[in-house]
Write an enzyme that holds these catalytic residues in place. Structure first.
Site, short mmCIF file in Angstrom:
data_model
loop_
_atom_site.label_atom_id
_atom_site.label_comp_id
_atom_site.label_asym_id
_atom_site.label_seq_id
_atom_site.Cartn_x
_atom_site.Cartn_y
_atom_site.Cartn_z
CB SER A 118 34.52 68.25 60.95
OG SER A 118 35.66 68.69 60.24
CG HIS A 123 26.11 66.46 75.42
ND1 HIS A 123 25.83 65.14 75.15
CD2 HIS A 123 27.34 66.69 74.91
CE1 HIS A 123 26.84 64.59 74.50
NE2 HIS A 123 27.78 65.51 74.35
CB CYS A 146 39.92 69.59 59.82
SG CYS A 146 40.26 68.78 61.39
#
Length: 281
Positions: A118, A123, A146
């Site tokens: 994972s 950003h 996951c």
């Protein structure tokens, strides 16, 4: 909204479903002069530098119960920052949390989780209009997991970590896992809207639009702040320092920017009436 409860499904091996939340926020500001614009960008870069963003994502990993494997962070010149965190399985137990319920997550706390392969990324994109005085700060955050827990449990914390005028939130479940009999499962929890995971007092603050593709397990929610006080969009001064006509013109520009981002299209000037902004001034 009613909370949706679901029983745990007996799985064969690890839960291979990949669940991803994409949280996109915008902060709008009017900067009167080039010096104001530069000061605003420097302020945003300081508030949301790579170190601060790392702290936010680290708290998200605690909320979803993950172990940090690696952190990559970078500040950019002239502006902006990025952080990527790789996480792995970290089993925890806290009986007070139902990880399958459609309800706002903790702010923050630890919940049951079994995660592997994972990651979390962020950003930032400070930018400005070349001559209209509008400056816009955007942050994009992805939380991909996951395992049993939905990363939507971190949404409440993320919303409170940013001062957002506009929010766009996407949630998608990909792949499949199998139950104990070998039957494929393409989603392991009930969800009809991302709004179920947003606290009511936050929902009341925003106009919201849902676009969901249930057959593909794709969920999309857009949010635009309802209230408008021009002082919240001025950097370095207040509306009392402006001529009333100038204040109305600035309000028009700010509202136009918000509507264009919210609806995803350029808005014609003819749609705007300066009289609409009298009450907010």
């Amino acid at each position: 909204m009613n909370t949706i409860q679901s029983n745990k499904v007996k799985l064969h091996g690890f839960n291979n479903l990949t669940k991803t939340v994409s949280f996109n926020m915008y902060d709008i500001c009017y900067t009167k002069t080039p010096a104001d614009r530069q000061a605003y960008i420097e302020y945003i870069d300081e508030q949301y530098n790579a170190e601060r963003l790392t702290q936010i994502l680290t708290t998200v990993t605690e909320i979803i119960g993950a172990t940090i494997l690696n952190v990559a962070k970078q500040d950019y010149d002239p502006q902006g920052a990025s952080v990527t965190i790789l996480v792995s399985e970290y089993p925890t137990y806290n009986a007070s949390h139902d990880t399958k319920s459609a309800s706002p997550g903790p702010l923050p706390d630890t919940v049951v989780a079994h995660l592997d392969k994972s990651h979390l990324t962020v950003h930032t994109y400070p930018e400005y209009h070349p001559y209209e005085g509008i400056s816009t700060f955007r942050a994009d955050i992805d939380v991909s997991t996951c395992g049993e827990i939905s990363p939507l449990k971190a949404l409440n914390y993320l919303i409170h970590s940013f001062d957002a005028d506009i929010m766009t939130i996407d949630y998608r479940v990909r792949g499949f896992t199998r139950d104990f009999t070998g039957h494929k499962l393409f989603i392991d929890h009930k969800i009809d809207s991302i709004q179920n995971f947003i606290p009511e007092h936050i929902r009341m603050m925003y106009n919201m639009i849902d676009v969901n593709v249930y057959q593909e397990n794709i969920f999309h929610t857009k949010c635009k702040l309802k209230g408008f006080d021009l002082d919240n969009y001025l950097f370095g001064y207040t509306k009392d320092e402006l001529h009333r006509g100038e204040a109305k013109m600035i309000a028009k520009k700010v509202k136009k920017e918000m509507d264009e981002i919210f609806y995803g299209t350029n808005v014609a000037e003819a749609m705007f009436n300066l009289e609409e902004y009298d009450e907010s001034l």
